[in-house]
Design a protein around this motif. Structure first.
Motif, mmCIF file in Angstrom:
data_model
loop_
_atom_site.group_PDB
_atom_site.id
_atom_site.type_symbol
_atom_site.label_atom_id
_atom_site.label_comp_id
_atom_site.label_asym_id
_atom_site.label_seq_id
_atom_site.Cartn_x
_atom_site.Cartn_y
_atom_site.Cartn_z
ATOM 1 N N ALA A 23 7.511 -1.194 0.196
ATOM 2 C CA ALA A 23 6.393 -0.376 -0.285
ATOM 3 C C ALA A 23 5.800 -0.967 -1.565
ATOM 4 O O ALA A 23 4.570 -0.997 -1.746
ATOM 5 N N MET A 26 3.637 -3.942 -0.704
ATOM 6 C CA MET A 26 2.350 -3.521 -0.158
ATOM 7 C C MET A 26 1.409 -3.054 -1.265
ATOM 8 O O MET A 26 0.213 -3.354 -1.246
ATOM 9 N N ARG A 27 1.963 -2.337 -2.250
ATOM 10 C CA ARG A 27 1.137 -1.914 -3.382
ATOM 11 C C ARG A 27 0.612 -3.129 -4.141
ATOM 12 O O ARG A 27 -0.550 -3.164 -4.544
ATOM 13 N N ARG A 31 -2.547 -2.302 -1.245
ATOM 14 C CA ARG A 31 -2.497 -1.145 -0.350
ATOM 15 C C ARG A 31 -2.147 0.115 -1.126
ATOM 16 O O ARG A 31 -1.385 0.088 -2.082
ATOM 17 N N SER A 32 -2.699 1.235 -0.684
ATOM 18 C CA SER A 32 -2.322 2.535 -1.231
ATOM 19 C C SER A 32 -1.086 3.019 -0.481
ATOM 20 O O SER A 32 -1.149 3.301 0.716
ATOM 21 N N VAL A 33 0.039 3.090 -1.179
ATOM 22 C CA VAL A 33 1.302 3.443 -0.545
ATOM 23 C C VAL A 33 1.968 4.569 -1.316
ATOM 24 O O VAL A 33 2.037 4.549 -2.545
ATOM 25 N N SER A 35 5.614 6.315 -1.621
ATOM 26 C CA SER A 35 7.018 6.142 -1.249
ATOM 27 C C SER A 35 7.773 7.459 -1.413
ATOM 28 O O SER A 35 7.886 7.990 -2.521
ATOM 29 N N LEU A 355 4.543 3.454 7.804
ATOM 30 C CA LEU A 355 4.268 2.716 6.573
ATOM 31 C C LEU A 355 3.025 1.851 6.739
ATOM 32 O O LEU A 355 2.153 1.813 5.854
ATOM 33 N N ASP A 356 2.908 1.179 7.875
ATOM 34 C CA ASP A 356 1.740 0.329 8.107
ATOM 35 C C ASP A 356 0.467 1.141 8.345
ATOM 36 O O ASP A 356 -0.613 0.795 7.850
ATOM 37 N N GLY A 359 0.585 4.308 5.177
ATOM 38 C CA GLY A 359 0.976 3.984 3.808
ATOM 39 C C GLY A 359 1.966 4.976 3.229
ATOM 40 O O GLY A 359 1.935 5.253 2.026
ATOM 41 N N ALA A 361 6.110 5.755 3.012
ATOM 42 C CA ALA A 361 7.443 5.180 3.236
ATOM 43 C C ALA A 361 8.485 6.291 3.333
ATOM 44 O O ALA A 361 8.671 7.064 2.385
ATOM 45 N N ARG A 391 -1.515 12.440 5.145
ATOM 46 C CA ARG A 391 -1.593 11.125 5.800
ATOM 47 C C ARG A 391 -0.740 11.097 7.078
ATOM 48 O O ARG A 391 -1.157 10.562 8.110
#
Length: 400
Positions: A23, A26-27, A31-33, A35, A355-356, A359, A361, A391
């Protein structure tokens, strides 16, 4: 040339840390993630503990200490067991380590011989089985069900005990389920342990202060005082006092066993961090209003999150008793197909897709010995929880 031992090849990295790392990557890539995978309080270390740490630095308390921890901290921990549970320990019955995980590892190294077995109810904290394997022991996994609130019964334990069983793990409140054993349930388990004199009980109480709905927490040795000498109780300051990075865990047990565990620690890390020990002492002996407020906040988040999860088609959660996790089933989503044509074959694939796609986790239940479930951590703000659930709900709607 063979370079890696069989021992290290038999274990796997911590799933929660791996997902949290992905995660973060990705950030970093933009990416907006969100966790919800890490078990770390989102509150600050108490002011008294922070000030004690600073004072320790400024006063030059930066040298080696006793391997098992400074005497005043060990006594404060003994006093805590007496005050909270009526369990009388001396400072020599207490070991302070670099986190609760090291305490448990020390214990297993001190008691397990190759081929001996450790009984581990599932869902379990991800590290128990691998730590047993590192001692060349054999994990004996005992599945539980949501219908029984993910708690092992005395009858289940009796069925799996054999002459090679050395340790029984208990974890209350549980990571990942948040469920709490009642005093009556622990008494029943004690009746089984009593009939098997070579069995030791390892009870992990790390989340004992984070408990809801007015429940009274009970620990195993408290309700089975005659089994106190065969019980090691693990705890720490990471969760209740928001001190994960300070790395202070502790345990209480018989003097002989604690001495053996300290011997292991003396040949691995030696003493825990001197400054962190002073901070932990302040946390354990200081005011509790910050802890009380944190628990009230978690209780409110828990109620909202369970309702929000159960409003998503294909997911179902039961209400946890403590900690800061919800452990819902995603069986209703397994087998569905994503917009890109991927079949969600299991909870691991589901978490990878989520997650993909969204976004968000989460940790798959497979990592806790419970396929078909996922773990939510609600140690984040209410606004973050609402964003994450929105989300997830939107992503699930795209499944066929």
């Amino acid at each position: 040339m063979k370079q890696l031992s069989i021992r290290v090849q038999q274990i796997k990295p911590s799933a929660t840390l791996a997902i949290t790392a992905k995660a973060a990557q990705m950030r970093a890539a933009g990416r907006s993630v969100i966790s919800l995978s890490v078990g770390e309080p989102d509150f600050e270390t108490p002011q008294s503990a922070r000030e004690a740490g600073i004072a320790a630095i400024n006063s030059g308390f930066t040298r080696y200490t006793d391997v098992a921890g400074i005497p005043e901290l060990r006594q404060a921990i003994a006093d805590k067991f007496s005050r909270d549970h009526g369990l009388e320990y001396s400072a020599s019955d207490i070991l302070v380590s670099s986190g609760g995980k090291q305490c448990i590892f020390n214990f297993l190294m001190a008691v397990m011989d190759p081929g001996e077995r450790a009984i581990i109810p599932a869902p379990y904290w991800v590290s128990y089985p691998d730590m047993v394997k590192l001692t060349e022991g054999i994990p004996v996994i005992v599945p539980t069900t949501a219908e029984n609130h993910f708690k092992v019964t005395a009858e289940q334990i009796e069925k799996v005990i054999c002459h090679r069983c050395k340790v029984l793990f208990l974890n209350s409140p549980s990571n990942p389920t948040g469920m709490v054993y009642t005093a009556e349930e622990l008494v029943a388990i004690g009746d089984v342990v009593r009939r098997h004199p070579d069995l030791l009980v390892a009870t992990d109480d790390m989340y004992e202060k984070i408990i809801f709905d007015g429940r009274k927490f009970a620990t195993f040795a408290e309700v089975n005082p005659d089994l106190k000498e065969r019980t090691v109780t693990f705890n720490g300051v990471s969760k209740a006092y928001c001190m994960t990075g300070w790395r202070i865990g502790y345990c209480a047990g018989s003097s002989a066993l604690i001495k053996a565990m300290a011997k292991i620690q003396g040949q691995s890390t030696s003493n825990p961090n001197s400054i962190a020990q002073k901070a932990a002492l302040a946390a354990l002996t200081g005011p509790t209003h910050a802890l009380d407020e944190m628990v009230r906040t978690y209780e409110q988040r828990r109620a909202w999150l369970v309702g929000a999860i159960n409003a998503i088609d294909g997911m179902h959660a039961i209400m946890p008793d403590g900690a800061f996790y919800v452990f819902p089933s995603v069986e209703g989503l397994i087998g569905k197909t994503t917009a890109s044509g991927v079949t969600l074959a299991d909870d691991v694939v589901f978490c990878e897709w989520l997650l993909d796609e969204a976004g968000v986790a989460l940790v798959p239940g497979t990592e806790f010995g419970a396929p078909g479930f996922v773990r939510f951590s609600y140690a984040v703000s209410q606004a973050t929880l609402e964003d994450a659930v929105s989300r997830i709900a939107d992503a699930v709607k795209t499944l066929k």
